[in-house]
Every structure is written in structure tokens, then in C-alpha cells.
Design a protein around this motif. Structure first.
Motif, PDB file in Angstrom:
ATOM      1  N   VAL A  95       0.817  -1.213   0.000  1.00 25.82           N
ATOM      2  CA  VAL A  95       0.000   0.000   0.000  1.00 25.82           C
ATOM      3  C   VAL A  95       0.854   1.269   0.000  1.00 25.82           C
ATOM      4  O   VAL A  95       0.558   2.233  -0.706  1.00 25.82           O
ATOM      5  N   HIS A  96       1.933   1.266   0.767  1.00 26.85           N
ATOM      6  CA  HIS A  96       2.714   2.486   0.954  1.00 26.85           C
ATOM      7  C   HIS A  96       4.107   2.454   0.320  1.00 26.85           C
ATOM      8  O   HIS A  96       4.788   3.485   0.301  1.00 26.85           O
ATOM      9  N   GLY A  97       4.545   1.298  -0.162  1.00 23.11           N
ATOM     10  CA  GLY A  97       5.934   1.133  -0.588  1.00 23.11           C
ATOM     11  C   GLY A  97       6.338   1.706  -1.927  1.00 23.11           C
ATOM     12  O   GLY A  97       7.512   1.881  -2.188  1.00 23.11           O
ATOM     13  N   ARG A  98       5.403   1.947  -2.818  1.00 24.34           N
ATOM     14  CA  ARG A  98       5.714   2.499  -4.132  1.00 24.34           C
ATOM     15  C   ARG A  98       6.780   1.684  -4.889  1.00 24.34           C
ATOM     16  O   ARG A  98       7.693   2.227  -5.484  1.00 24.34           O
ATOM     17  N   SER A 123      11.386   5.566   2.816  1.00 21.58           N
ATOM     18  CA  SER A 123      10.290   6.512   3.020  1.00 21.58           C
ATOM     19  C   SER A 123      10.377   7.041   4.449  1.00 21.58           C
ATOM     20  O   SER A 123      11.242   6.633   5.214  1.00 21.58           O
ATOM     21  N   ALA A 124       9.469   7.903   4.792  1.00 22.39           N
ATOM     22  CA  ALA A 124       9.401   8.367   6.178  1.00 22.39           C
ATOM     23  C   ALA A 124       9.110   7.162   7.070  1.00 22.39           C
ATOM     24  O   ALA A 124       8.369   6.257   6.684  1.00 22.39           O
ATOM     25  N   VAL A 125       9.710   7.142   8.233  1.00 20.52           N
ATOM     26  CA  VAL A 125       9.503   6.036   9.154  1.00 20.52           C
ATOM     27  C   VAL A 125       8.079   6.113   9.708  1.00 20.52           C
ATOM     28  O   VAL A 125       7.703   7.105  10.331  1.00 20.52           O
ATOM     29  N   PRO A 126       7.262   5.070   9.433  1.00 19.25           N
ATOM     30  CA  PRO A 126       5.880   5.080   9.931  1.00 19.25           C
ATOM     31  C   PRO A 126       5.821   4.829  11.430  1.00 19.25           C
ATOM     32  O   PRO A 126       6.769   4.330  12.032  1.00 19.25           O
ATOM     33  N   SER A 127       4.691   5.153  12.011  1.00 20.85           N
ATOM     34  CA  SER A 127       4.458   4.851  13.426  1.00 20.85           C
ATOM     35  C   SER A 127       2.997   4.441  13.586  1.00 20.85           C
ATOM     36  O   SER A 127       2.149   4.791  12.764  1.00 20.85           O
ATOM     37  N   PRO A 128       2.712   3.697  14.647  1.00 14.80           N
ATOM     38  CA  PRO A 128       1.319   3.291  14.874  1.00 14.80           C
ATOM     39  C   PRO A 128       0.411   4.519  15.006  1.00 14.80           C
ATOM     40  O   PRO A 128       0.800   5.526  15.596  1.00 14.80           O
ATOM     41  N   GLN A 129      -0.777   4.420  14.420  1.00 13.92           N
ATOM     42  CA  GLN A 129      -1.744   5.522  14.448  1.00 13.92           C
ATOM     43  C   GLN A 129      -2.937   5.141  15.300  1.00 13.92           C
ATOM     44  O   GLN A 129      -3.347   3.991  15.315  1.00 13.92           O
ATOM     45  N   HIS A 130      -3.469   6.108  15.991  1.00 16.99           N
ATOM     46  CA  HIS A 130      -4.728   5.895  16.714  1.00 16.99           C
ATOM     47  C   HIS A 130      -5.819   6.472  15.824  1.00 16.99           C
ATOM     48  O   HIS A 130      -5.825   7.657  15.523  1.00 16.99           O
ATOM     49  N   ALA A 162      12.935   1.935   4.945  1.00 17.40           N
ATOM     50  CA  ALA A 162      12.808   0.938   3.878  1.00 17.40           C
ATOM     51  C   ALA A 162      12.532  -0.469   4.397  1.00 17.40           C
ATOM     52  O   ALA A 162      11.960  -1.286   3.678  1.00 17.40           O
ATOM     53  N   THR A 163      12.929  -0.769   5.611  1.00 13.60           N
ATOM     54  CA  THR A 163      12.779  -2.119   6.131  1.00 13.60           C
ATOM     55  C   THR A 163      12.029  -2.108   7.452  1.00 13.60           C
ATOM     56  O   THR A 163      12.445  -1.438   8.398  1.00 13.60           O
ATOM     57  N   ALA A 164      10.938  -2.861   7.482  1.00 16.41           N
ATOM     58  CA  ALA A 164      10.224  -3.123   8.735  1.00 16.41           C
ATOM     59  C   ALA A 164      10.756  -4.447   9.247  1.00 16.41           C
ATOM     60  O   ALA A 164      10.915  -5.397   8.476  1.00 16.41           O
ATOM     61  N   TRP A 165      11.049  -4.535  10.518  1.00 14.42           N
ATOM     62  CA  TRP A 165      11.611  -5.760  11.072  1.00 14.42           C
ATOM     63  C   TRP A 165      10.933  -6.105  12.395  1.00 14.42           C
ATOM     64  O   TRP A 165      10.376  -5.245  13.072  1.00 14.42           O
ATOM     65  N   CYS A 166      10.986  -7.381  12.722  1.00 16.71           N
ATOM     66  CA  CYS A 166      10.572  -7.826  14.049  1.00 16.71           C
ATOM     67  C   CYS A 166      11.488  -8.970  14.438  1.00 16.71           C
ATOM     68  O   CYS A 166      11.999  -9.695  13.591  1.00 16.71           O
ATOM     69  N   GLU A 167      11.705  -9.078  15.733  1.00 17.89           N
ATOM     70  CA  GLU A 167      12.581 -10.117  16.260  1.00 17.89           C
ATOM     71  C   GLU A 167      11.958 -10.661  17.526  1.00 17.89           C
ATOM     72  O   GLU A 167      11.574  -9.886  18.417  1.00 17.89           O
TER      73      GLU A 167
END
Length: 185
Positions: A95-98, A123-130, A162-167
Motif C-alpha cells: 500500500v505504501h511502498g511504491r 520513506s518516512a519512518v511510519p508509526s502506529p496511528q490511533h 525501507a525495512t520493517a523488522w521484528c525479532e
């Protein structure tokens, strides 16, 4: 089109025998073990390119689930939660990656932690939205945060976005004191 890069097995992950058969010379094989009986050795990582199309999120989920359950031997309940996280991160990339395709990577460390990454364009670093209760979207990163916290892990974005990560740990952290020897607990 989904493409998988070649995974190089670490020396410790390579089978010591080829298909459970000894090899002598370049062309002769001794033994009668069939190919069907040969053990499958999966690498401790994967890295795939996935077309940025909503129909491909299912492929990303399947790849992730297979790797987590078969290679990492992660418990099914933890695997299912991470599959939801990957679904959210892949959807955000679409949706947002272009981009025409995004990258999906998984790695299991020697410390018993699993790291998953979804790469798209900087891109700009996203953050959780309420968002308002009636909004149809906008809760994905809130879900990611809640699920990763539940699994005892961490998540975020690289500084360029550019990269979303989880560990997460492969197994849940022990809560409370250890049982006493000989106790039924």
C-alpha cells in the motif's frame, strides 16, 4: 512473479553424506537409499522477492509459516501470530511502498531468536496511528506492536524507513520461578 534467492548452507548445516549415500569419484554412487528417503536440510534463513500485489500476501504468509514451523520448529501458536504480523507488514509494503516488488527475509540466530524483515522503498519512518473506531484501516502497526510485545520481542523500522523488522525469541520466556525438582508443576 515470486523469486527465491539461493540460500547458502553454513558448513554445520550441510549434510555429511549426499542423499545418505557415499560418493566415490565424480560419477559413481554406492548404496541403495532412494532420493525420497534423503533428509531435507533447510537453511537457517530465507530471502525472497514478492510482487507488490495484494494477492501475493498469501504467498508471503505461506513461506513464512513453512519456514517458522519446519526449519525453526516454532510452536504453532507463536507461528500463527507471526504470520499475522508478516501479513500486516507485507500489506503496508504494497500500500505504501511504491515498488513493483518487496523483499521478505527471515533469519534464525544462534541465540534462539527469529528475525523477519519486509523491505520496500525508503520513506518516512511510519508509526502506529490511533484511528477513529469507524475507520476501515490504520490499525496494522498497532496490531504489530501488540503481537510482538505479546511474543516478548521487538520491532521497528530501519532509519531510512525501507525495512520493517521484528525479532522474537523462538520459545516464550519463562515467567515465574522454576519448578522445584520432583514437583509436579
Amino acid at each position: 512473479m515470486m523469486m527465491m534467492t539461493t540460500a547458502v548452507l553454513a558448513e554445520s548445516e550441510r549434510p555429511s553424506k549426499i542423499m545418505n549415500q557415499e560418493v566415490s569419484g565424480a560419477s559413481s554412487v554406492v548404496g541403495s537409499t532412494s532420493v525420497m528417503e534423503a533428509p531435507v536440510v533447510l537453511p537457517s534463513f530465507f530471502d525472497v522477492a514478492v510482487r507488490a500485489d495484494p494477492s501475493r500476501v498469501e504467498h508471503a504468509r505461506r513461506i513464512t509459516k513453512a519456514w517458522l514451523s519446519r526449519r525453526c520448529l516454532m510452536a504453532e501458536d507463536r507461528t500463527d501470530v507471526l504470520v499475522v504480523v508478516i501479513s500486516e507488514l507485507c500489506t503496508n509494503a504494497i500500500v505504501h511502498g511504491r515498488v513493483d516488488e518487496f523483499g521478505l527475509r527471515g533469519r534464525m540466530g544462534p541465540d534462539g531468536r527469529v528475525r523477519l524483515e519486509v523491505r520496500d522503498a525508503p520513506s518516512a519512518v511510519p508509526s502506529p496511528q490511533h484511528v477513529d473506531s469507524g475507520a476501515e484501516s490504520g490499525r496494522g502497526l498497532l496490531l504489530v506492536d501488540a503481537f510482538i510485545t505479546e511474543l516478548g520481542g521487538a520491532w521497528g523500522f530501519t532509519p531510512d524507513g525501507a525495512t520493517a523488522w521484528c525479532e522474537v525469541p523462538l520459545t516464550p520466556a519463562r515467567v515465574g520461578p522454576a519448578p522445584l525438582p520432583g514437583s509436579s508443576r
